[in-house]
Design a protein around this motif. Structure first.
Motif, PDB file in Angstrom:
ATOM      1  N   LEU A   1      -0.698  -2.198  -5.292  1.00 19.93           N
ATOM      2  CA  LEU A   1       0.628  -2.351  -4.688  1.00 19.93           C
ATOM      3  C   LEU A   1       0.526  -2.427  -3.163  1.00 19.93           C
ATOM      4  O   LEU A   1       1.178  -3.257  -2.530  1.00 19.93           O
ATOM      5  CB  LEU A   1       1.546  -1.200  -5.099  1.00 19.93           C
ATOM      6  CG  LEU A   1       2.029  -1.206  -6.538  1.00 19.93           C
ATOM      7  CD1 LEU A   1       2.706   0.114  -6.882  1.00 19.93           C
ATOM      8  CD2 LEU A   1       2.962  -2.377  -6.794  1.00 19.93           C
ATOM      9  N   GLU A   2      -0.303  -1.580  -2.596  1.00 20.03           N
ATOM     10  CA  GLU A   2      -0.490  -1.586  -1.151  1.00 20.03           C
ATOM     11  C   GLU A   2      -1.054  -2.932  -0.687  1.00 20.03           C
ATOM     12  O   GLU A   2      -0.618  -3.484   0.337  1.00 20.03           O
ATOM     13  CB  GLU A   2      -1.416  -0.439  -0.736  1.00 20.03           C
ATOM     14  CG  GLU A   2      -1.564  -0.299   0.758  1.00 20.03           C
ATOM     15  CD  GLU A   2      -2.351   0.954   1.115  1.00 20.03           C
ATOM     16  OE1 GLU A   2      -1.865   1.709   1.980  1.00 20.03           O
ATOM     17  OE2 GLU A   2      -3.433   1.180   0.530  1.00 20.03           O
ATOM     18  N   ALA A   3      -2.004  -3.486  -1.427  1.00 20.27           N
ATOM     19  CA  ALA A   3      -2.593  -4.779  -1.073  1.00 20.27           C
ATOM     20  C   ALA A   3      -1.544  -5.888  -1.135  1.00 20.27           C
ATOM     21  O   ALA A   3      -1.516  -6.771  -0.267  1.00 20.27           O
ATOM     22  CB  ALA A   3      -3.769  -5.098  -1.991  1.00 20.27           C
TER      23      ALA A   3
ATOM     24  N   ALA B   1       3.376  10.775  -1.871  1.00 19.87           N
ATOM     25  CA  ALA B   1       3.781  10.360  -0.522  1.00 19.87           C
ATOM     26  C   ALA B   1       3.240   8.974  -0.211  1.00 19.87           C
ATOM     27  O   ALA B   1       3.927   8.155   0.408  1.00 19.87           O
ATOM     28  CB  ALA B   1       3.297  11.373   0.507  1.00 19.87           C
ATOM     29  N   ARG B   2       2.051   8.701  -0.654  1.00 18.70           N
ATOM     30  CA  ARG B   2       1.469   7.362  -0.448  1.00 18.70           C
ATOM     31  C   ARG B   2       2.296   6.308  -1.168  1.00 18.70           C
ATOM     32  O   ARG B   2       2.585   5.247  -0.606  1.00 18.70           O
ATOM     33  CB  ARG B   2       0.027   7.345  -0.944  1.00 18.70           C
ATOM     34  CG  ARG B   2      -0.657   6.031  -0.679  1.00 18.70           C
ATOM     35  CD  ARG B   2      -2.155   6.107  -0.920  1.00 18.70           C
ATOM     36  NE  ARG B   2      -2.693   4.780  -0.809  1.00 18.70           N
ATOM     37  CZ  ARG B   2      -3.497   4.231  -1.701  1.00 18.70           C
ATOM     38  NH1 ARG B   2      -3.902   4.913  -2.750  1.00 18.70           N
ATOM     39  NH2 ARG B   2      -3.932   2.996  -1.535  1.00 18.70           N
TER      40      ARG B   2
ATOM     41  N   VAL C   1       6.431   1.843  -0.977  1.00 22.02           N
ATOM     42  CA  VAL C   1       7.759   1.349  -1.353  1.00 22.02           C
ATOM     43  C   VAL C   1       8.630   1.162  -0.106  1.00 22.02           C
ATOM     44  O   VAL C   1       9.304   0.136   0.046  1.00 22.02           O
ATOM     45  CB  VAL C   1       8.437   2.291  -2.371  1.00 22.02           C
ATOM     46  CG1 VAL C   1       9.898   1.933  -2.574  1.00 22.02           C
ATOM     47  CG2 VAL C   1       7.683   2.260  -3.698  1.00 22.02           C
ATOM     48  N   ASN C   2       8.604   2.114   0.802  1.00 19.15           N
ATOM     49  CA  ASN C   2       9.396   1.995   2.028  1.00 19.15           C
ATOM     50  C   ASN C   2       8.959   0.796   2.861  1.00 19.15           C
ATOM     51  O   ASN C   2       9.795   0.080   3.426  1.00 19.15           O
ATOM     52  CB  ASN C   2       9.311   3.282   2.850  1.00 19.15           C
ATOM     53  CG  ASN C   2      10.079   4.414   2.214  1.00 19.15           C
ATOM     54  OD1 ASN C   2      10.965   4.211   1.396  1.00 19.15           O
ATOM     55  ND2 ASN C   2       9.724   5.633   2.568  1.00 19.15           N
ATOM     56  N   ARG C   3       7.662   0.557   2.931  1.00 20.53           N
ATOM     57  CA  ARG C   3       7.152  -0.607   3.673  1.00 20.53           C
ATOM     58  C   ARG C   3       7.601  -1.903   2.998  1.00 20.53           C
ATOM     59  O   ARG C   3       7.995  -2.860   3.678  1.00 20.53           O
ATOM     60  CB  ARG C   3       5.622  -0.539   3.756  1.00 20.53           C
ATOM     61  CG  ARG C   3       4.964  -1.730   4.412  1.00 20.53           C
ATOM     62  CD  ARG C   3       5.114  -1.690   5.916  1.00 20.53           C
ATOM     63  NE  ARG C   3       4.241  -2.708   6.510  1.00 20.53           N
ATOM     64  CZ  ARG C   3       4.661  -3.623   7.357  1.00 20.53           C
ATOM     65  NH1 ARG C   3       5.902  -3.635   7.773  1.00 20.53           N
ATOM     66  NH2 ARG C   3       3.824  -4.518   7.824  1.00 20.53           N
TER      67      ARG C   3
END
Length: 179
Positions: A63-65, A117-118, A123-125
């Motif tokens: 997801l981060e990628a 938190a990660r 999600v916020n980003r």
């Protein structure tokens, strides 16, 4: 053999966490189900939260990628397409794990704070990128609604074929984002 044992532990934990909740599944339950002793389990994982981190780490990395790739896109349309489509694809590929993250409130505990938190930061980003630069509060609300429309139902419609569900999730998110 050690890698195989670790994989069996993680898969067993996924089953127990999704069947009984994260909080209700114990290290003893996991060890017994895998067919190992508790000391052997603790040799592989120091805690249940470490197992959770190992379980949810790969989809969170994916997801981060997706979100970081979207951040590098040129147009707002490309950003939205990459975030919504990419995040839906990751969540559909990891449906059981996402079900755990989206539907089991007990994963949000003191011992899993860093992992959760990660996820919240990602999600916020994603929502920030969907809203676009200099977005007013209404645009930010629609971005949050669109992200939720695309991702939250993944765990609720497990009987719907993936391609059909993906198309409908993206259709709904686009409708919210572009109103």
């Amino acid at each position: 053999m050690s890698g195989d044992t670790r994989n069996r532990i993680v898969e067993t934990a996924r089953e127990l966490f999704t069947t009984h909740t994260y909080r209700a599944a114990s290290m003893r339950d996991i060890a017994e189900r895998v067919g190992i002793t508790k000391p052997t389990l603790y040799h592989h994982f120091r805690s249940k939260s470490e197992i959770l981190g190992h379980l949810v780490g790969p989809p969170i990395d994916e997801l981060e990628a997706v979100v970081e790739d979207a951040a590098g896109r040129d147009s707002q349309a490309e950003i939205a397409e990459r975030i919504l489509g990419g995040c839906v694809d990751v969540m559909l590929a990891h449906r059981e794990t996402m079900n755990l993250l989206l539907r089991d409130a007990s994963v949000y505990s003191d011992d899993s704070t860093a992992v959760m938190a990660r996820m919240t930061d990602i999600v916020n980003r994603a929502i920030e990128l969907l809203a676009g630069p200099d977005a007013d509060w209404r645009r930010r609300v629609r971005a949050a609604q669109a992200f939720a429309a695309a991702t939250d139902p993944v765990s609720q419609f497990t009987d719907v074929p993936v391609a059909d569900l993906r198309a409908e999730l993206l259709r709904g998110a686009a409708a919210v984002l572009h109103t």
